[in-house]
Motif scaffolding. Structure first.
Motif, short mmCIF file in Angstrom:
data_model
loop_
_atom_site.label_atom_id
_atom_site.label_comp_id
_atom_site.label_asym_id
_atom_site.label_seq_id
_atom_site.Cartn_x
_atom_site.Cartn_y
_atom_site.Cartn_z
N TRP A 182 0.69 -1.28 -0.03
CA TRP A 182 0.02 -0.03 -0.15
C TRP A 182 0.91 1.32 0.04
CZ3 TRP A 182 -0.06 2.93 4.62
CH2 TRP A 182 0.63 2.33 5.73
N ASN A 185 2.54 1.43 -3.70
CA ASN A 185 1.65 1.95 -4.54
C ASN A 185 1.96 3.43 -4.99
OD1 ASN A 185 0.16 -0.35 -5.14
ND2 ASN A 185 -1.42 -0.07 -3.55
N ASN A 318 -1.31 0.10 8.49
CA ASN A 318 -2.36 0.40 7.63
C ASN A 318 -3.61 0.44 8.25
OD1 ASN A 318 -3.89 0.60 5.23
ND2 ASN A 318 -3.36 -1.50 4.21
N GLU A 417 -8.24 0.30 -2.48
CA GLU A 417 -7.92 1.49 -1.82
C GLU A 417 -8.96 2.44 -2.19
OE1 GLU A 417 -3.07 1.79 -1.37
OE2 GLU A 417 -3.76 1.92 -3.31
#
Length: 494
Positions: A182, A185, A318, A417
């Protein structure tokens, strides 16, 4: 130094040091000083932070002593020491471009003064913009006249990134990134040099992993706007070596991502308490208390977690990052807006989203174009500040459809996301309106309004002074050119 003089204006705050080592602010009329003086001040005053002056030459001596001792230097230290040695040779060259730009700025400022347009009552917002419209290529949009890798069928479906003028395919590394995919990205579809070098305490490890990735031949690297290069900064490398050797000598232990557990528990515990009494007794008072807890989360837990710095565990980071969604923001939008735009291009007039997103309603930056109504903003800004959360809500939804936060495009955002934007809004408003099950609508709406006003006011007042002071504005940063200077100095100045 005994005096640090403001570098922008003829009347500027001066920090005076007395013999008893206490500091007080006073106003002193003086001539503007160049950022070179600021750099000197940083080097000299660092002794109050680290216990001894911060010097590139000192670190060269440190490196030489350690490298020359038999077998005592790790590969990572050799990497950084060699970087410091090479960069220190150019230290005297880095800031030579500042004086000429400063002279140009002073001349233009004097012309404005003669026309009666300049006021020093509030330098951060009252000085008219003297550079006009700002035009600079976005860091994630193809350069004019170049092949567009974001639309070219050959590249648009690949998870590519650029590191120091070489294009790499991130696919093989996606499930292996220690910080979680994440965060990886964020590097997709842009020059990620600054992200990689500024977010790793041991960049040589990250670089080594990058060198193992497949290189994309024939990729139009020249079409992608260049990123700043933190590892070329002598100051930044010097500070990082000091941090590694003096604060975190046990490499590989992730200790720089530990120590926030107690603070996290206290902050989240307070939020749970605030929400409990809000749910049981919704009122203006409990709504305000909930707003304070939301602002506290926004300034601490979600901030560190979305940086990947709250815990060694990517999953924990996260999950804690999603608290931003619960308080009304969007963790996804925040990561692109804050990390890709703001942190990399801090206070750059063209590339830092925090500089220009308040326009045209509020003008926090003298480099932006001045409208006639800005002379009244000291009267209406505190009516606008409480609505900050509403602005975020609208911006998140618009960004979801445009896949753009204004400062950075969401090139690497996955479908999951993107879905957190909607799910987060549902959860946020669901929690706010839950007391409707047991209380009158008017009572709950008053509590909700109190929450929005208090949280927005606290966050806005904090953000308004975090970087929006005249001393943190470099006047020549009007076209995305800040990346060409020493990145470490740019970060400290701004």
């Amino acid at each position: 130094p005994t005096s640090i003089v403001g570098k922008r204006h003829s009347s500027a705050p001066t920090l005076s040091s007395s013999s008893n080592r206490r500091h007080s602010f006073s106003l002193e009329r003086t001539h503007a000083r160049t950022p070179t003086s600021i750099v000197e001040m940083m080097m000299m005053s660092s002794s109050s932070i680290f216990g001894r002056p911060l010097s590139i030459n000192n670190n060269n001596s440190y490196c030489n002593n350690n490298i020359n001792s038999a077998g005592s230097t790790s590969t990572s230290k050799r990497y950084l020491c060699s970087n410091i040695s090479a960069a220190s040779k150019t230290q005297s060259v880095i800031t030579k471009s500042f004086p000429l730009r400063k002279q140009r700025y002073q001349k233009e400022q004097q012309q404005q003064q003669k026309r009666g347009h300049i006021s020093f009552r509030n330098a951060a917002v009252a000085i008219p913009g003297i550079f006009g419209e700002v035009e600079a290529p976005r860091p994630d949009v193809a350069m004019p006249g170049k092949e567009d890798p974001w639309t070219d069928p050959k590249w648009k479906d690949k998870r590519w990134t650029i590191y120091r003028d070489v294009a790499y395919d991130l696919d093989p590394f996606f499930e292996k990134h220690p910080g979680g995919n994440w965060l990886l990205n964020l590097a997709i579809g842009r020059d990620s040099t600054a992200l990689l070098e500024s977010y790793h305490l041991r960049p040589e490890v990250a670089v080594a992993r990058f060198r193992m990735l497949p290189v994309l031949k024939d990729f139009p690297v020249e079409a992608v706007p260049k990123s700043p290069r933190p590892n070329d900064s002598p100051l930044y490398n010097s500070i990082r070596i000091r941090v590694r050797t003096e604060l975190f000598p046990e490499e590989g232990k992730n200790k720089h991502r530990q120590g926030g557990d107690f603070a996290t528990c206290v902050i989240l515990g307070f939020a749970v308490f605030a929400y409990s009494i809000y749910y049981a007794f919704p009122s203006v008072l409990t709504g305000a208390l909930l707003g304070l807890s939301g602002a506290w989360i926004g300034l601490t837990v979600q901030h560190c977690a979305n940086h990947g710095a709250m815990s060694p565990s990517p999953l924990v980071n996260n999950l804690l990052g999603l608290t931003d969604d619960l308080i009304g923001g969007s963790s996804l939008m925040w990561r692109y807006h804050h990390q890709v735009s703001h942190h990399i291009h801090c206070n750059d007039n063209a590339l830092d989203q925090d500089v220009f997103t308040s326009m045209p309603l509020i003008r926090f930056d003298a480099r932006r174009e001045r409208k006639w109504f800005h002379k009244f903003q000291h009267l209406y800004m505190f009516l606008a500040f409480p609505l900050m959360q509403v602005v975020f809500q609208v911006g998140d939804i618009v960004g979801l459809f445009t896949k753009d936060t204004e400062g950075a495009k969401l090139h690497g955002a996955t479908a999951l996301e993107l879905s957190t934007v909607i799910i987060g809004k549902i959860a946020h408003f669901g929690l706010l309106l839950a007391p409707l099950a047991n209380h009158a609508t008017s009572t709950v709406l008053a509590a909700v309004a109190s929450f929005i006003v208090v949280q927005g006011m606290v966050l806005a007042c904090t953000f308004a002074v975090s970087h929006n002071v005249a001393e943190a504005k470099v006047p020549e940063d009007t076209g995305g050119g800040a990346w060409g200077r020493d990145w470490g100095i740019q970060q400290l100045v701004t």
